[in-house]
Enzyme design. Sequence first.
Site, short mmCIF file in Angstrom:
data_model
loop_
_atom_site.label_atom_id
_atom_site.label_comp_id
_atom_site.label_asym_id
_atom_site.label_seq_id
_atom_site.Cartn_x
_atom_site.Cartn_y
_atom_site.Cartn_z
N CYS A 48 -6.24 2.05 5.72
CA CYS A 48 -6.86 0.80 6.17
C CYS A 48 -6.28 0.44 7.54
CB CYS A 48 -6.58 -0.30 5.15
SG CYS A 48 -4.86 -0.87 5.15
N CYS B 46 -2.44 -0.12 7.47
CA CYS B 46 -1.64 1.09 7.30
C CYS B 46 -1.75 2.00 8.52
CB CYS B 46 -2.07 1.82 6.04
SG CYS B 46 -1.68 0.87 4.54
N GLU C 42 0.92 3.87 1.82
CA GLU C 42 1.39 4.29 3.14
C GLU C 42 2.57 3.45 3.62
OE1 GLU C 42 -3.24 4.44 3.47
OE2 GLU C 42 -1.74 3.42 2.24
N HIS D 146 0.85 -1.19 0.00
CA HIS D 146 0.00 0.00 0.00
C HIS D 146 0.89 1.24 0.00
CE1 HIS D 146 -3.86 -1.99 1.82
NE2 HIS D 146 -3.30 -2.73 0.88
#
Length: 164
Positions: free
Chosen positions: A93, A96, A65, A63
């Site tokens: 999410c 993260c 992040e 992801h």
Amino acid sequence: MDFYQTETIDLKSDDYFMQQALRQALHAYEKEEVPIGAVIVYRDRIIARAHNQVEALKDATAHAEILAITQAASVIGDWRLNECDLYVTKEPCPMCAGASVNARVRRVIFGCQDPRGGGAGGLLNILQMPTLNHRCEILAGVQEKDCGALLKNFFQKKRLQPKQ
């Protein structure tokens, strides 16, 4: 006579840094990744830029992040990012959000909310859980309209594509 109307751009504003995260999200969009972008700012300078690369890397943890946190730690030379701010186009999410807490990120600034799966107040608020050893400040809704429109457009386009 004011022929030239100039707009001052504050290169240290939340809007400016979110625009940079949106640029990263556009890179993801162009690569047919879920268009989420992130930048990490340290002392008013961007030290990390990333976008989702789950499909490209075949890695569920790739992801924006997470990738940005890894870059920032490398730049700082420490896993503690307590003087850093994370700008991300969509509410992080739970994974993260947890990584942000573990990395001691000072602030998490995001564009659009994720009421069904967000880890910064949407589904739950991992960033500010009182039982954890760190809490991140949260600022939601920065460039919300643009961040949300990019995601909406991406998924509408995906739904129109024939199944493979």
